[in-house]
Design a protein around this motif. Structure first.
Motif, short mmCIF file in Angstrom:
data_model
loop_
_atom_site.label_atom_id
_atom_site.label_comp_id
_atom_site.label_asym_id
_atom_site.label_seq_id
_atom_site.Cartn_x
_atom_site.Cartn_y
_atom_site.Cartn_z
N ALA A 1 -11.76 -13.86 3.33
CA ALA A 1 -10.48 -13.53 2.69
C ALA A 1 -9.31 -14.00 3.55
N TYR A 2 -9.41 -13.80 4.85
CA TYR A 2 -8.34 -14.25 5.75
C TYR A 2 -8.33 -15.78 5.84
N ALA A 3 -9.51 -16.38 5.79
CA ALA A 3 -9.58 -17.85 5.84
C ALA A 3 -8.82 -18.49 4.69
N PHE B 1 -4.02 -6.04 6.51
CA PHE B 1 -5.48 -6.01 6.56
C PHE B 1 -5.95 -4.62 6.15
N LYS B 2 -6.90 -4.56 5.22
CA LYS B 2 -7.60 -3.32 4.92
C LYS B 2 -8.87 -3.35 5.77
N VAL C 1 -17.97 9.21 3.38
CA VAL C 1 -17.48 7.91 3.84
C VAL C 1 -16.12 8.07 4.49
N ARG C 2 -15.71 7.06 5.22
CA ARG C 2 -14.42 7.09 5.92
C ARG C 2 -13.30 6.52 5.06
N ARG C 3 -12.12 7.05 5.24
CA ARG C 3 -10.90 6.46 4.71
C ARG C 3 -10.44 5.46 5.77
N THR C 4 -10.58 4.19 5.49
CA THR C 4 -10.34 3.17 6.52
C THR C 4 -8.86 2.77 6.56
N PRO C 5 -8.37 2.40 7.75
CA PRO C 5 -6.93 2.15 7.90
C PRO C 5 -6.48 0.80 7.36
N VAL C 6 -5.17 0.70 7.19
CA VAL C 6 -4.49 -0.54 6.85
C VAL C 6 -3.57 -0.89 8.01
N ILE C 7 -3.60 -2.14 8.45
CA ILE C 7 -2.68 -2.57 9.51
C ILE C 7 -1.87 -3.76 9.02
#
Length: 311
Positions: free
Chosen positions: A280-282, A37-38, A18-24
Protein backbone atom coordinates in the motif's frame (compact mmCIF):
# COMPACT_ATOMS: atom_id res chain seq x y z
CA UNK A 1 -22.49 -10.72 0.31
CA UNK A 2 -20.99 -8.63 3.12
CA UNK A 3 -22.65 -5.42 4.26
CA UNK A 4 -21.98 -2.82 6.93
CA UNK A 5 -24.38 -4.61 9.30
CA UNK A 6 -22.19 -7.74 9.13
CA UNK A 7 -19.16 -5.66 10.05
CA UNK A 8 -20.92 -4.02 12.98
CA UNK A 9 -21.94 -7.47 14.24
CA UNK A 10 -18.34 -8.65 13.91
CA UNK A 11 -17.08 -5.65 15.86
CA UNK A 12 -19.43 -6.47 18.73
CA UNK A 13 -18.44 -10.16 18.67
CA UNK A 14 -14.67 -9.68 18.68
CA UNK A 15 -14.56 -6.78 21.16
CA UNK A 16 -12.10 -7.63 23.91
CA UNK A 17 -10.35 -10.25 21.76
CA UNK A 18 -8.49 -7.94 19.36
CA UNK A 19 -6.57 -4.69 19.65
CA UNK A 20 -7.65 -1.24 18.54
CA UNK A 21 -4.56 -0.38 16.51
CA UNK A 22 -3.18 3.17 16.29
CA UNK A 23 -3.06 5.65 13.44
CA UNK A 24 0.06 7.77 12.93
CA UNK A 25 0.52 10.76 10.69
CA UNK A 26 2.72 10.92 7.60
CA UNK A 27 3.96 14.50 7.63
CA UNK A 28 3.63 16.70 4.53
CA UNK A 29 7.42 16.74 4.11
CA UNK A 30 7.82 12.98 4.48
CA UNK A 31 7.82 10.56 1.53
CA UNK A 32 4.25 9.77 0.54
CA UNK A 33 2.84 12.49 2.80
CA UNK A 34 0.64 13.99 3.91
CA UNK A 35 -1.52 11.11 5.10
CA UNK A 36 -1.78 8.44 7.75
CA UNK A 37 -0.63 4.92 8.48
CA UNK A 38 -3.14 2.54 10.06
CA UNK A 39 -0.79 0.35 12.10
CA UNK A 40 -2.56 -2.98 11.94
CA UNK A 41 0.79 -4.77 12.07
CA UNK A 42 0.49 -4.19 15.84
CA UNK A 43 -2.53 -6.49 15.97
CA UNK A 44 -2.36 -9.83 17.82
CA UNK A 45 -0.22 -12.27 15.78
CA UNK A 46 1.26 -9.34 13.83
CA UNK A 47 -1.48 -9.35 11.21
CA UNK A 48 -4.95 -7.95 10.55
CA UNK A 49 -6.20 -11.50 10.03
CA UNK A 50 -6.71 -11.97 13.77
CA UNK A 51 -9.94 -9.97 13.45
CA UNK A 52 -11.53 -12.26 10.89
CA UNK A 53 -10.24 -15.44 12.51
CA UNK A 54 -11.66 -14.57 15.91
CA UNK A 55 -14.96 -13.60 14.30
CA UNK A 56 -15.15 -16.87 12.36
CA UNK A 57 -14.33 -19.13 15.31
CA UNK A 58 -16.63 -17.32 17.74
CA UNK A 59 -19.46 -17.40 15.19
CA UNK A 60 -18.90 -21.13 14.65
CA UNK A 61 -19.11 -21.73 18.39
CA UNK A 62 -22.29 -19.65 18.66
CA UNK A 63 -23.96 -21.65 15.86
CA UNK A 64 -22.92 -25.03 17.26
CA UNK A 65 -20.72 -25.76 14.24
CA UNK A 66 -17.53 -25.99 16.30
CA UNK A 67 -16.67 -29.35 17.85
CA UNK A 68 -14.22 -28.47 20.63
CA UNK A 69 -12.55 -31.88 20.37
CA UNK A 70 -11.83 -31.48 16.65
CA UNK A 71 -11.28 -27.75 16.32
CA UNK A 72 -10.43 -25.89 13.14
CA UNK A 73 -8.48 -26.32 9.92
CA UNK A 74 -7.06 -23.52 7.78
CA UNK A 75 -4.81 -23.27 4.74
CA UNK A 76 -2.52 -20.28 4.74
CA UNK A 77 0.61 -18.65 3.44
CA UNK A 78 1.28 -18.13 7.13
CA UNK A 79 -0.63 -15.10 8.43
CA UNK A 80 -4.14 -16.58 8.33
CA UNK A 81 -2.72 -19.63 10.04
CA UNK A 82 -1.26 -17.51 12.81
CA UNK A 83 -4.54 -15.68 13.27
CA UNK A 84 -6.60 -18.85 13.44
CA UNK A 85 -4.10 -20.56 15.72
CA UNK A 86 -4.41 -17.56 18.04
CA UNK A 87 -8.21 -17.69 17.91
CA UNK A 88 -8.26 -21.45 18.53
CA UNK A 89 -5.90 -21.18 21.48
CA UNK A 90 -8.02 -18.39 22.98
CA UNK A 91 -11.06 -20.70 22.82
CA UNK A 92 -9.17 -23.80 23.90
CA UNK A 93 -9.68 -25.84 20.72
CA UNK A 94 -7.17 -27.54 18.37
CA UNK A 95 -5.94 -25.89 15.17
CA UNK A 96 -4.35 -27.60 12.17
CA UNK A 97 -2.69 -25.27 9.69
CA UNK A 98 -1.68 -26.27 6.15
CA UNK A 99 1.02 -24.05 4.65
CA UNK A 100 2.97 -24.25 1.37
CA UNK A 101 6.63 -25.13 1.43
CA UNK A 102 7.51 -21.49 0.64
CA UNK A 103 5.96 -20.30 3.93
CA UNK A 104 8.29 -18.10 5.95
CA UNK A 105 10.29 -19.97 8.58
CA UNK A 106 9.43 -17.12 10.97
CA UNK A 107 5.72 -17.81 10.46
CA UNK A 108 6.05 -21.58 10.79
CA UNK A 109 7.93 -21.19 14.08
CA UNK A 110 5.24 -18.82 15.38
CA UNK A 111 2.48 -21.24 14.36
CA UNK A 112 4.05 -23.97 16.43
CA UNK A 113 4.52 -21.57 19.33
CA UNK A 114 0.76 -20.94 19.29
CA UNK A 115 0.24 -24.69 19.66
CA UNK A 116 -0.99 -25.37 16.12
CA UNK A 117 -0.30 -28.57 14.22
CA UNK A 118 1.56 -27.45 11.09
CA UNK A 119 1.39 -29.41 7.84
CA UNK A 120 3.62 -28.17 5.01
CA UNK A 121 2.23 -29.21 1.63
CA UNK A 122 2.80 -28.03 -1.95
CA UNK A 123 4.59 -25.06 -3.42
CA UNK A 124 1.63 -22.65 -3.50
CA UNK A 125 -1.24 -21.66 -1.25
CA UNK A 126 -3.68 -23.39 -3.64
CA UNK A 127 -2.02 -26.77 -3.05
CA UNK A 128 -2.07 -26.33 0.72
CA UNK A 129 -5.74 -25.37 0.42
CA UNK A 130 -6.62 -28.61 -1.38
CA UNK A 131 -4.96 -30.64 1.38
CA UNK A 132 -6.80 -28.63 4.03
CA UNK A 133 -10.15 -29.30 2.34
CA UNK A 134 -9.50 -33.04 2.49
CA UNK A 135 -8.70 -32.77 6.19
CA UNK A 136 -11.96 -30.90 6.80
CA UNK A 137 -13.91 -33.62 4.99
CA UNK A 138 -12.12 -36.38 6.89
CA UNK A 139 -12.36 -34.89 10.40
CA UNK A 140 -15.39 -32.59 10.51
CA UNK A 141 -13.24 -29.68 11.64
CA UNK A 142 -14.48 -26.13 11.10
CA UNK A 143 -13.01 -24.74 7.91
CA UNK A 144 -11.58 -21.26 8.35
CA UNK A 145 -10.83 -19.78 4.93
CA UNK A 146 -7.88 -17.43 4.64
CA UNK A 147 -9.95 -14.73 2.92
CA UNK A 148 -13.19 -15.86 1.23
CA UNK A 149 -15.76 -16.39 4.00
CA UNK A 150 -18.31 -13.81 5.16
CA UNK A 151 -17.16 -13.92 8.80
CA UNK A 152 -13.52 -13.54 7.77
CA UNK A 153 -14.27 -10.56 5.53
CA UNK A 154 -16.56 -8.92 8.08
CA UNK A 155 -13.91 -9.24 10.78
CA UNK A 156 -11.33 -7.61 8.54
CA UNK A 157 -13.82 -4.86 7.81
CA UNK A 158 -13.74 -3.70 11.42
CA UNK A 159 -10.44 -2.05 10.54
CA UNK A 160 -12.32 0.26 8.18
CA UNK A 161 -14.93 1.42 10.67
CA UNK A 162 -12.24 1.83 13.31
CA UNK A 163 -10.06 3.91 10.97
CA UNK A 164 -12.89 6.22 9.92
CA UNK A 165 -13.77 6.78 13.58
CA UNK A 166 -10.15 7.51 14.50
CA UNK A 167 -9.87 10.11 11.73
CA UNK A 168 -13.31 11.61 12.49
CA UNK A 169 -14.37 10.79 8.94
CA UNK A 170 -11.54 12.87 7.46
CA UNK A 171 -10.36 10.28 4.95
CA UNK A 172 -11.01 10.15 1.22
CA UNK A 173 -8.97 7.16 0.09
CA UNK A 174 -7.65 4.02 1.78
CA UNK A 175 -4.80 2.08 0.14
CA UNK A 176 -4.94 -1.65 0.88
CA UNK A 177 -2.70 -4.55 -0.17
CA UNK A 178 -4.55 -7.29 -2.07
CA UNK A 179 -3.84 -11.02 -2.25
CA UNK A 180 -7.04 -13.03 -1.95
CA UNK A 181 -8.90 -9.81 -1.26
CA UNK A 182 -10.52 -10.39 2.12
CA UNK A 183 -8.99 -7.29 3.66
CA UNK A 184 -9.85 -5.10 0.69
CA UNK A 185 -13.43 -6.40 0.64
CA UNK A 186 -13.95 -5.87 4.35
CA UNK A 187 -12.58 -2.33 4.34
CA UNK A 188 -14.49 -1.41 1.18
CA UNK A 189 -17.77 -2.73 2.62
CA UNK A 190 -17.14 -0.95 5.92
CA UNK A 191 -16.42 2.42 4.31
CA UNK A 192 -18.89 2.26 1.42
CA UNK A 193 -20.24 5.75 0.82
CA UNK A 194 -17.60 7.27 3.13
CA UNK A 195 -14.20 6.64 1.48
CA UNK A 196 -12.89 4.96 -1.65
CA UNK A 197 -10.62 1.93 -1.47
CA UNK A 198 -7.72 1.32 -3.84
CA UNK A 199 -6.29 -2.18 -3.98
CA UNK A 200 -2.54 -2.48 -4.42
CA UNK A 201 -1.10 -5.67 -5.88
CA UNK A 202 2.30 -6.99 -6.94
CA UNK A 203 2.56 -7.02 -10.71
CA UNK A 204 3.57 -10.67 -10.33
CA UNK A 205 0.25 -11.64 -8.60
CA UNK A 206 -2.49 -9.40 -10.07
CA UNK A 207 -5.55 -11.26 -8.78
CA UNK A 208 -7.93 -8.29 -8.54
CA UNK A 209 -6.52 -6.44 -11.53
CA UNK A 210 -7.02 -9.48 -13.74
CA UNK A 211 -10.50 -10.23 -12.41
CA UNK A 212 -11.67 -6.68 -13.09
CA UNK A 213 -10.29 -6.89 -16.63
CA UNK A 214 -11.76 -10.36 -17.31
CA UNK A 215 -15.16 -9.83 -15.69
CA UNK A 216 -14.68 -12.33 -12.88
CA UNK A 217 -12.13 -14.18 -10.73
CA UNK A 218 -9.60 -16.18 -12.75
CA UNK A 219 -6.36 -17.96 -11.86
CA UNK A 220 -3.13 -15.99 -12.22
CA UNK A 221 0.47 -17.17 -11.96
CA UNK A 222 1.99 -16.69 -8.50
CA UNK A 223 5.55 -15.48 -8.10
CA UNK A 224 7.64 -12.69 -6.65
CA UNK A 225 8.88 -11.46 -3.32
CA UNK A 226 5.43 -11.15 -1.71
CA UNK A 227 4.16 -14.61 -2.65
CA UNK A 228 4.32 -15.83 0.95
CA UNK A 229 1.66 -13.32 2.05
CA UNK A 230 -0.17 -12.21 -1.13
CA UNK A 231 0.14 -15.51 -2.96
CA UNK A 232 -3.49 -16.43 -3.61
CA UNK A 233 -3.98 -17.78 -7.13
CA UNK A 234 -7.26 -15.91 -7.65
CA UNK A 235 -9.32 -13.20 -5.99
CA UNK A 236 -12.10 -14.40 -3.71
CA UNK A 237 -15.72 -14.37 -4.86
CA UNK A 238 -16.71 -12.08 -1.98
CA UNK A 239 -13.84 -9.73 -2.73
CA UNK A 240 -14.76 -9.50 -6.39
CA UNK A 241 -18.43 -8.81 -5.62
CA UNK A 242 -17.58 -6.09 -3.09
CA UNK A 243 -14.97 -4.53 -5.39
CA UNK A 244 -17.50 -4.26 -8.21
CA UNK A 245 -20.24 -2.99 -5.90
CA UNK A 246 -18.14 -0.30 -4.27
CA UNK A 247 -15.94 0.73 -7.21
CA UNK A 248 -12.58 -0.50 -5.92
CA UNK A 249 -9.78 0.01 -8.44
CA UNK A 250 -6.44 -1.80 -8.63
CA UNK A 251 -2.93 -0.47 -9.08
CA UNK A 252 0.18 -2.58 -9.54
CA UNK A 253 3.65 -2.30 -8.00
CA UNK A 254 6.88 -4.12 -8.77
CA UNK A 255 9.02 -6.22 -6.45
CA UNK A 256 11.57 -3.39 -6.45
CA UNK A 257 8.81 -1.02 -5.31
CA UNK A 258 7.93 -3.37 -2.45
CA UNK A 259 11.55 -3.63 -1.33
CA UNK A 260 11.99 0.16 -1.44
CA UNK A 261 8.78 0.82 0.51
CA UNK A 262 9.63 -1.78 3.13
CA UNK A 263 13.09 -0.27 3.56
CA UNK A 264 11.67 3.25 3.77
CA UNK A 265 9.26 2.17 6.52
CA UNK A 266 12.23 0.86 8.46
CA UNK A 267 14.49 3.84 7.83
CA UNK A 268 11.82 6.46 8.46
CA UNK A 269 9.64 4.89 11.16
CA UNK A 270 11.65 1.93 12.46
CA UNK A 271 8.70 -0.23 11.37
CA UNK A 272 9.42 -3.75 10.13
CA UNK A 273 6.68 -5.10 7.87
CA UNK A 274 6.41 -7.92 5.37
CA UNK A 275 7.03 -7.22 1.70
CA UNK A 276 3.33 -7.77 1.01
CA UNK A 277 2.34 -5.36 3.77
CA UNK A 278 4.51 -2.65 2.21
CA UNK A 279 2.44 -2.74 -1.00
CA UNK A 280 0.00 0.00 0.00
CA UNK A 281 2.82 2.41 0.83
CA UNK A 282 4.72 1.36 -2.30
CA UNK A 283 1.81 2.66 -4.40
CA UNK A 284 2.46 6.17 -3.07
CA UNK A 285 6.25 6.07 -3.24
CA UNK A 286 6.35 4.63 -6.76
CA UNK A 287 3.64 6.87 -8.17
CA UNK A 288 1.38 3.92 -8.99
CA UNK A 289 -1.22 5.92 -7.07
CA UNK A 290 -1.04 9.72 -7.22
CA UNK A 291 -3.42 11.56 -4.87
CA UNK A 292 -5.17 14.68 -6.07
CA UNK A 293 -4.28 17.96 -4.31
CA UNK A 294 -5.92 17.95 -0.90
CA UNK A 295 -6.89 14.28 -1.07
CA UNK A 296 -6.76 12.67 2.37
CA UNK A 297 -5.10 9.26 2.09
CA UNK A 298 -4.68 6.49 4.65
CA UNK A 299 -2.25 3.61 4.11
CA UNK A 300 -3.05 0.28 5.74
CA UNK A 301 0.05 -1.54 7.02
CA UNK A 302 -1.33 -5.00 7.57
CA UNK A 303 1.39 -7.43 8.63
CA UNK A 304 4.74 -7.64 10.41
CA UNK A 305 5.62 -11.35 10.34
CA UNK A 306 8.95 -10.89 8.64
CA UNK A 307 12.62 -11.61 9.14
CA UNK A 308 14.14 -8.20 9.94
CA UNK A 309 17.68 -9.32 9.15
CA UNK A 310 17.46 -8.08 5.55
CA UNK A 311 16.25 -4.56 6.37
Amino acid sequence: MVQRADIDAAAARIAGHVRRTPVIEIGPDEPGGPGWFKCEFLQHTGTFKARGAVNRVLAARESGELDPAVGIVVASGGNAGLANAYAARALGVPATVFVPLIASAVKVAKLRAYGATVVQHGNEYAEAYEAAQKAVADTGAVHCHAYDQPEIVAGAGTIGTELVEQLDGRVDTILVAVGGGGLMAGVAAATEGVARVVGVEPVTIPTLHTALAEGGPVDVPVSGIAADSLGARRIGEIAYEVACRTGVRSVLVSDDDLVAARRRLWDGWRTAVEHGASAAYAALLSGAYRPEPGERVAVLLCGANTDPSDL
